[in-house]
Design a protein around this motif. Structure first.
Motif, PDB file in Angstrom:
ATOM      1  N   ARG A   1      43.721  53.511  43.157  1.00 24.54           N
ATOM      2  CA  ARG A   1      44.012  52.107  42.920  1.00 24.54           C
ATOM      3  C   ARG A   1      43.888  51.805  41.432  1.00 24.54           C
ATOM      4  NH1 ARG A   1      40.604  47.423  43.472  1.00 24.54           N
ATOM      5  NH2 ARG A   1      38.761  48.674  43.956  1.00 24.54           N
ATOM      6  N   VAL A   2      44.772  50.970  40.913  1.00 25.07           N
ATOM      7  CA  VAL A   2      44.647  50.544  39.516  1.00 25.07           C
ATOM      8  C   VAL A   2      43.959  49.177  39.479  1.00 25.07           C
ATOM      9  CG1 VAL A   2      46.661  51.801  38.699  1.00 25.07           C
ATOM     10  CG2 VAL A   2      46.939  49.470  39.566  1.00 25.07           C
ATOM     11  N   VAL A   3      43.450  48.819  38.297  1.00 22.95           N
ATOM     12  CA  VAL A   3      42.890  47.468  38.112  1.00 22.95           C
ATOM     13  C   VAL A   3      43.644  46.786  36.975  1.00 22.95           C
ATOM     14  CG1 VAL A   3      40.585  47.883  39.022  1.00 22.95           C
ATOM     15  CG2 VAL A   3      41.076  48.428  36.638  1.00 22.95           C
ATOM     16  N   GLU A   4      43.696  45.466  37.023  1.00 23.24           N
ATOM     17  CA  GLU A   4      44.458  44.719  36.022  1.00 23.24           C
ATOM     18  C   GLU A   4      43.739  44.671  34.671  1.00 23.24           C
ATOM     19  OE1 GLU A   4      47.685  43.424  36.746  1.00 23.24           O
ATOM     20  OE2 GLU A   4      47.212  44.865  38.319  1.00 23.24           O
ATOM     21  N   ARG A   5      42.433  44.694  34.734  1.00 22.98           N
ATOM     22  CA  ARG A   5      41.658  44.693  33.487  1.00 22.98           C
ATOM     23  C   ARG A   5      40.539  45.704  33.613  1.00 22.98           C
ATOM     24  NH1 ARG A   5      39.182  39.024  32.690  1.00 22.98           N
ATOM     25  NH2 ARG A   5      38.951  39.658  30.505  1.00 22.98           N
ATOM     26  N   MET A   6      40.161  46.301  32.513  1.00 23.95           N
ATOM     27  CA  MET A   6      38.959  47.158  32.509  1.00 23.95           C
ATOM     28  C   MET A   6      38.439  47.310  31.093  1.00 23.95           C
ATOM     29  SD  MET A   6      40.393  51.000  33.258  1.00 23.95           S
ATOM     30  CE  MET A   6      38.978  51.946  32.725  1.00 23.95           C
TER      31      MET A   6
ATOM     32  N   ALA B   1      30.939  38.929  37.761  1.00 20.82           N
ATOM     33  CA  ALA B   1      30.218  39.923  38.560  1.00 20.82           C
ATOM     34  C   ALA B   1      31.155  40.600  39.557  1.00 20.82           C
ATOM     35  CB  ALA B   1      29.061  39.257  39.290  1.00 20.82           C
ATOM     36  N   ASP B   2      32.032  39.799  40.158  1.00 21.32           N
ATOM     37  CA  ASP B   2      32.987  40.349  41.127  1.00 21.32           C
ATOM     38  C   ASP B   2      33.929  41.346  40.483  1.00 21.32           C
ATOM     39  OD1 ASP B   2      31.950  39.004  43.199  1.00 21.32           O
ATOM     40  OD2 ASP B   2      33.542  37.484  43.365  1.00 21.32           O
ATOM     41  N   GLU B   3      34.424  40.955  39.289  1.00 24.39           N
ATOM     42  CA  GLU B   3      35.335  41.850  38.585  1.00 24.39           C
ATOM     43  C   GLU B   3      34.656  43.162  38.251  1.00 24.39           C
ATOM     44  OE1 GLU B   3      38.586  39.775  35.790  1.00 24.39           O
ATOM     45  OE2 GLU B   3      36.577  38.937  35.567  1.00 24.39           O
ATOM     46  N   LYS B   4      33.426  43.062  37.767  1.00 18.88           N
ATOM     47  CA  LYS B   4      32.692  44.267  37.388  1.00 18.88           C
ATOM     48  C   LYS B   4      32.543  45.205  38.595  1.00 18.88           C
ATOM     49  CE  LYS B   4      29.360  42.033  35.073  1.00 18.88           C
ATOM     50  NZ  LYS B   4      28.224  41.721  34.188  1.00 18.88           N
ATOM     51  N   ARG B   5      32.207  44.606  39.711  1.00 14.22           N
ATOM     52  CA  ARG B   5      32.013  45.412  40.915  1.00 14.22           C
ATOM     53  C   ARG B   5      33.332  46.079  41.312  1.00 14.22           C
ATOM     54  NH1 ARG B   5      30.702  41.695  44.456  1.00 14.22           N
ATOM     55  NH2 ARG B   5      28.859  41.149  43.231  1.00 14.22           N
ATOM     56  N   ASP B   6      34.396  45.313  41.237  1.00 13.15           N
ATOM     57  CA  ASP B   6      35.711  45.832  41.633  1.00 13.15           C
ATOM     58  C   ASP B   6      36.157  46.965  40.713  1.00 13.15           C
ATOM     59  OD1 ASP B   6      38.087  45.607  43.316  1.00 13.15           O
ATOM     60  OD2 ASP B   6      39.086  45.022  41.444  1.00 13.15           O
ATOM     61  N   ILE B   7      35.934  46.787  39.414  1.00 14.14           N
ATOM     62  CA  ILE B   7      36.319  47.821  38.451  1.00 14.14           C
ATOM     63  C   ILE B   7      35.502  49.086  38.679  1.00 14.14           C
ATOM     64  CG2 ILE B   7      36.300  48.444  36.003  1.00 14.14           C
ATOM     65  CD1 ILE B   7      36.819  45.373  35.472  1.00 14.14           C
ATOM     66  N   ALA B   8      34.203  48.909  38.868  1.00 12.51           N
ATOM     67  CA  ALA B   8      33.335  50.065  39.089  1.00 12.51           C
ATOM     68  C   ALA B   8      33.761  50.833  40.328  1.00 12.51           C
ATOM     69  CB  ALA B   8      31.885  49.616  39.219  1.00 12.51           C
TER      70      ALA B   8
END
Length: 591
Positions: free
Chosen positions: A586-591, A431-438
């Motif tokens: 900002r970039v993300v490590e996974r998406m 859930a945290d990752e999803k929020r961060d990516i969004a």
RNA sequence: GCGCCCAUAGCUCAGCGGAUAGAGCAACUGCCUUCUAAGCAGUGGGUCGGAGGUUCGAGUCCUCCUGGGCGCGCCA
């Protein structure tokens, strides 16, 4: 380390000098080729020069090629071939290309200037709206790029905290005795509208508001107290929006109009004393009670005219004695040159203020307050709605920035969820990752959509287009980055000091493009064409995708190629990350 | 009236005086048992608003014209 283009230019100039026997008016005319069939770079110098020298362009170009190859002690060139009417096609040596990739993406060391960048500049007591978007995004990218290039940047947020609207607000609040209760921003906006409405029908209230402005400016305690509270509440809101937007601008960079209040009288007085009526090319005269600055050109003709064809003044004091926007701007400029010791001043505002800046800059120059500093007004067009008119809500109000960003993130969140619900695409994000990516995708998309436009034109705001995963969008670039990171995670340990082997065309293309980062930044800075950096990154992402499709990294034929390709991946990731960060994305490590 | 900006593919837009004007969307065709298909490969689509001029070379520079946006004395 100079850029490849820079080194080629220097080499060309030396060769030209040898041929012509004079360095006067020579131009190297180096440019990347549009078609790689023509090599890496082309030199168009011979075409123009041939006529001047009365020579055959192809023959001259051939001579230039010989001279360049002879003078090329550093082994920059592999080939220099005459083509077409006299183009000189240049191919760079493999070793020179590899050397150019060393430390790619590192901050540039240069003898930096001290630059003040004035941007964002929202109004206090109002929510930030879409009108503040472009200045904030563009100004922030400019700051980041300047710092990357070795300049010292002083960000200045020239917030409107001193105008007539505070008279209205203070009068309204003090009339009702609400000074002790906490007023939030939503209230303030409603209050402002009420106060405005009241002022329109109530002469006495109008008068009290005017008195409050005077009281505020004179330092009256209760008025000041109320004002301070309004400002504090507003800055809190502004800070939240900045944080979400990922701006490098902080509250410490805020110097509102109020800061310059004590200097305003001095500014006007000095102008009046030094440039009395009749002075040329600038005179300061009182007209209908207002203090006006009139500017003239070398022939003594007015530089600016109004709609009636009369000389157009810059007003620095109203007939009621109050100071204006130009007065504050002049005081701020003087402060920035004298106290902040800036030698480059950049103002980022919409193009409607172009005339004001022309007049204000000219006034400051004539007054001798600019010194050796460069003055630059970076303008931009309007954000339009789908109807081609300035973007508004259905009810005709300005679109709130907080709401706009919220919707962008919400839409990005839906995209992430859609992918996660598709078994073929599911990545299993928490859930945290999803929020961060969004968050990163949504905000990045808004910023990139703005920066990838030509600055001077208006643009139509569209969530659908900016959040599209294909095309020249932030998500596409971020996806390219995430793909690289995925390879790197699977690779385990990355090779130390790998040797690049650029045998495949896809490898060499990618490498050449990577090497062009710094020359792209040079172009970006001249004219602040931020969309060139976007185009560069889009090109990079595209070349990486093609490399990815055609050149297996982990399954490369030899360990040497695997190491080399991993190194190319690392460099591509680095340039994508650095490039996007220069744009404030900002970039993300996974998406 | 004066000044600034804009006009390029059906749509949204790139294009520092250089070679055949490029992307993305939309339309159509292929490619997931191989490193993330949010991807890649391919097809079709243009009197660069109009007319002159400068140049070896103009979408790009100059002049004029047409159409649109914005600004021009007490807002910022």
């Amino acid at each position: 380390m100079a850029t490849l283009a820079g080194r080629l230019e220097a080499l060309t100039l030396r060769a030209l000098e040898q041929i012509v026997g004079d360095s006067e008016g020579l131009s190297a005319q180096i440019a990347p080729t549009r078609d790689e069939k023509h090599g890496d770079y082309q030199c168009n110098a011979a075409l123009g020069l041939a006529r001047r020298l009365g020579r055959n362009p192809r023959e001259l170009s051939g001579e230039l090629a010989q001279a360049m190859l002879a003078l090329d002690e550093t082994g920059l060139l592999r080939t220099a071939e005459v083509a077409g009417p006299g183009f000189l096609n240049l191919r760079v040596r493999e070793e020179a290309l590899k050397a150019a990739l060393k430390g790619i993406g590192d901050p540039v060391r240069s003898a930096g200037r001290r630059v003040v960048v004035d941007y964002s500049s929202p109004n206090i007591a109002k929510q930030m709206h879409v009108g503040h978007l472009r200045s904030s995004i563009i100004g922030d990218a400019i700051c980041r790029i300047l710092e990357h290039l070795g300049h010292e940047v002083k960000r200045q947020n020239h917030v409107g905290d001193w105008g007539t609207q505070f008279g209205l607000l203070c009068a309204w609040l003090l009339d009702r005795g609400v000074e002790d209760s906490r007023v939030d921003l939503g209230d303030l906006e409603a209050l402002y509208r009420e106060a405005q409405a009241l002022a329109e029908r109530d002469e006495a209230f109008r008068e009290r508001s005017r008195e409050r402005v005077v009281a505020l400016h004179q330092g009256d305690q209760p008025t000041r107290e109320t004002w301070r509270r309004i400002v504090g509440t507003s800055l809190e809101h502004i800070g939240e929006v900045y944080e979400r937007l990922g701006l490098s601008l902080t509250l410490a960079d805020t110097r509102g109009e109020s800061f310059y209040n004590p200097m305003l009288a001095g500014v006007v007085e000095e102008l009046q004393v030094r440039f009395p009526a009749g002075s040329r090319p600038m005179e300061v005269v009182e007209d209908q009670g207002a203090v006006c600055v009139f500017l003239y050109d070398e022939e003594g003709q007015p530089r600016f005219k109004n709609a009636q064809g009369e000389p157009q003044p810059l007003l620095v004091r109203k007939s009621d004695g109050a100071f204006l926007y130009p007065t504050t701007d002049l005081a701020a400029l003087r402060y920035r040159v004298r106290d902040l010791e800036a030698d480059w001043l950049i103002y980022v505002t919409d193009s409607r203020q172009a005339l004001h800046f022309q007049m204000f800059f000219q006034t400051a120059r004539e007054a001798g307050w600019v010194g050796e500093s460069l003055l630059e007004h970076v303008t931009f067009g309007t954000v339009l709605g789908p109807d081609g008119k300035p973007l508004k809500t259905r009810s005709g109000e300005n679109v709130k920035l907080a709401e706009l960003l919220g919707e962008a993130v919400e839409r990005a969140d839906r995209l992430v969820e859609d992918n996660e619900s598709d078994p073929a695409r599911k990545r299993g994000f928490s859930a945290d990752e999803k929020r961060d990516i969004a968050e990163a995708v949504g905000i990045g998309a808004v910023k990139y959509a703005d920066l990838s436009q030509n600055r001077s034109s208006d643009y139509v705001f569209s969530f659908d287009r900016m959040l599209a995963m294909e095309g020249n969008t932030a998500p596409y670039l971020m996806y390219a980055y995430a793909r690289i990171r995925s390879i790197q995670r699977r690779a385990g340990e990355l090779p130390h000091e790998p040797a690049l082997t650029l045998e495949e065309a896809h490898e060499r293309r990618l490498a050449m493009h990577l090497a062009r980062l710094d020359e792209t930044l040079d172009q970006v800075v001249s004219g602040w064409r931020l969309n060139l950096l976007c185009e560069y990154l889009y090109g990079l992402a595209g070349l990486f995708m093609k490399f990815y499709e055609n050149c297996p990294v982990l399954g490369a034929p030899t360990p040497e190629q695997r190491a080399s390709r991993l190194d190319l991946c690392e460099k591509a990731a680095r340039v994508l990350k650095v490039g996007l960060e220069l744009l404030g994305i900002r970039v993300v490590e996974r998406m």
